[in-house]
Design a protein around this motif. Structure first.
Motif, PDB file in Angstrom:
ATOM      1  N   LEU A 154       0.857  -1.184   0.000  1.00 34.22           N
ATOM      2  CA  LEU A 154       0.000   0.000   0.000  1.00 34.22           C
ATOM      3  C   LEU A 154       0.891   1.231   0.000  1.00 34.22           C
ATOM      4  N   CYS A 155       0.614   2.165  -0.898  1.00 35.54           N
ATOM      5  CA  CYS A 155       1.417   3.377  -1.011  1.00 35.54           C
ATOM      6  C   CYS A 155       0.579   4.587  -0.601  1.00 35.54           C
ATOM      7  N   HIS A 156       1.039   5.315   0.392  1.00 36.37           N
ATOM      8  CA  HIS A 156       0.314   6.471   0.916  1.00 36.37           C
ATOM      9  C   HIS A 156       1.048   7.744   0.511  1.00 36.37           C
ATOM     10  N   GLY A 157       0.360   8.591  -0.236  1.00 36.62           N
ATOM     11  CA  GLY A 157       0.948   9.834  -0.697  1.00 36.62           C
ATOM     12  C   GLY A 157       0.014  11.006  -0.473  1.00 36.62           C
ATOM     13  N   THR A 158       0.068  11.966  -1.394  1.00 31.97           N
ATOM     14  CA  THR A 158      -0.752  13.176  -1.270  1.00 31.97           C
ATOM     15  C   THR A 158      -2.231  12.829  -1.104  1.00 31.97           C
ATOM     16  N   GLY A 159      -2.858  13.398  -0.092  1.00 31.86           N
ATOM     17  CA  GLY A 159      -4.259  13.124   0.191  1.00 31.86           C
ATOM     18  C   GLY A 159      -4.479  12.029   1.211  1.00 31.86           C
ATOM     19  N   ASP A 160      -3.402  11.317   1.573  1.00 29.14           N
ATOM     20  CA  ASP A 160      -3.501  10.250   2.563  1.00 29.14           C
ATOM     21  C   ASP A 160      -2.909  10.711   3.891  1.00 29.14           C
ATOM     22  N   ALA A 161      -3.232   9.974   4.936  1.00 30.84           N
ATOM     23  CA  ALA A 161      -2.672  10.224   6.273  1.00 30.84           C
ATOM     24  C   ALA A 161      -2.333   8.881   6.900  1.00 30.84           C
ATOM     25  N   VAL A 162      -1.327   8.882   7.765  1.00 34.25           N
ATOM     26  CA  VAL A 162      -0.907   7.651   8.427  1.00 34.25           C
ATOM     27  C   VAL A 162      -0.798   7.876   9.934  1.00 34.25           C
ATOM     28  N   THR A 163      -0.973   6.792  10.678  1.00 35.55           N
ATOM     29  CA  THR A 163      -0.754   6.827  12.119  1.00 35.55           C
ATOM     30  C   THR A 163       0.730   6.670  12.401  1.00 35.55           C
ATOM     31  N   VAL A 164       1.286   7.578  13.192  1.00 32.91           N
ATOM     32  CA  VAL A 164       2.700   7.491  13.561  1.00 32.91           C
ATOM     33  C   VAL A 164       2.799   7.114  15.030  1.00 32.91           C
ATOM     34  N   PRO A 165       3.831   6.369  15.416  1.00 37.35           N
ATOM     35  CA  PRO A 165       3.981   5.943  16.808  1.00 37.35           C
ATOM     36  C   PRO A 165       4.164   7.139  17.739  1.00 37.35           C
ATOM     37  N   PRO A 166       3.912   6.948  19.026  1.00 41.19           N
ATOM     38  CA  PRO A 166       4.137   8.023  19.989  1.00 41.19           C
ATOM     39  C   PRO A 166       5.618   8.345  20.118  1.00 41.19           C
ATOM     40  N   LEU A 167       5.914   9.535  20.611  1.00 42.17           N
ATOM     41  CA  LEU A 167       7.307   9.922  20.812  1.00 42.17           C
ATOM     42  C   LEU A 167       7.949   9.109  21.922  1.00 42.17           C
TER      43      LEU A 167
END
Length: 232
Positions: A154-167
């Motif tokens: 799956l490729c996520h680019g312009t218009g997409d959003a992803v969950t990033v891990p906590p700091l």
């Protein structure tokens, strides 16, 4: 503002530090991590890395403030400006990382979430990589590899959003976490050619042998292979 803004980032405006969570201290001394985890610097976000991540959002300072208030909570960031993300099954992704670090130029930030790996890539990768992967097969002769052997990417680019891990990693084992955390304001990010090369190498290494003697097909000097292997 926060510990993240005391770095030399251009987001700093000279405002007096706000009393609150010292994220750097939490990263260094947090009781939720074992000694082995505490020594694993690859999975720890630095102030510069946090500034880079926040730069992907429309309001970086607001994003940093929210992370300071909730350092163990995952975030959501848009793709397409600072980075794209290539989302691959965990086992295949780990094999890609092995290739990238052992024989290629390395990787950018990498996270794991819900049994898949998120490889942060150069902007534009999400648009170009699928077309490179659309080839029916790579190589010729005994080095031929069918695209059918490639798992779903799956490729996520312009218009997409992803969950990033906590700091800061939480006490629980579940949820997203960093395998290779961002540690600089300008991290190197692989492009579609590098990721294609890694996909091809992993798929070939898993292909059945044509000779019965080895799982690795013999070299074919005349093979037409898209190979951009090189070290930085």
């Amino acid at each position: 503002m926060s510990a993240w803004l005391r770095d030399e980032t251009t987001l700093h405006t000279g405002a007096a530090p706000r009393h609150g969570v010292d994220i750097l201290a939490a990263l260094r001394d947090g009781p939720e991590r074992s000694p082995e985890q505490a020594g694993d610097r690859a999975g720890q976000v630095t102030p510069s890395g946090a500034a880079w991540l926040a730069g992907a959002s429309a309001c970086p300072r607001t994003t940093l403030a929210r992370w300071e208030a909730h350092p163990t909570t995952p975030g959501v960031l848009p793709c397409g400006s600072s980075f794209d993300v290539v989302n691959v099954p965990a086992l295949f992704g780990r094999r890609m990382l092995e290739q990238l670090w052992a024989e290629g130029p390395g990787s950018g930030p990498v996270a794991t979430h819900r049994g898949r790996l998120l490889l942060f890539a150069a902007p534009g990768t999400a648009q170009r990589l699928p077309s490179l992967l659309s080839w029916e097969e790579w190589g010729t002769g005994r080095r031929r590899v069918s695209r059918a052997s490639l798992p779903a990417l799956l490729c996520h680019g312009t218009g997409d959003a992803v969950t990033v891990p906590p700091l800061v990693a939480g006490a629980g084992a579940g949820g997203p976490r960093w395998l290779v955390a961002p540690d600089t304001r300008t991290p190197w990010l692989p492009g579609p050619d590098v990721l294609l090369w890694a996909c091809v190498r992993v798929t070939r290494s898993a292909a059945p042998s044509t000779t019965g003697n080895s799982i690795f097909p013999p070299a074919d000097p005349g093979a037409n292979v898209y190979d951009v292997s090189r070290r930085r």
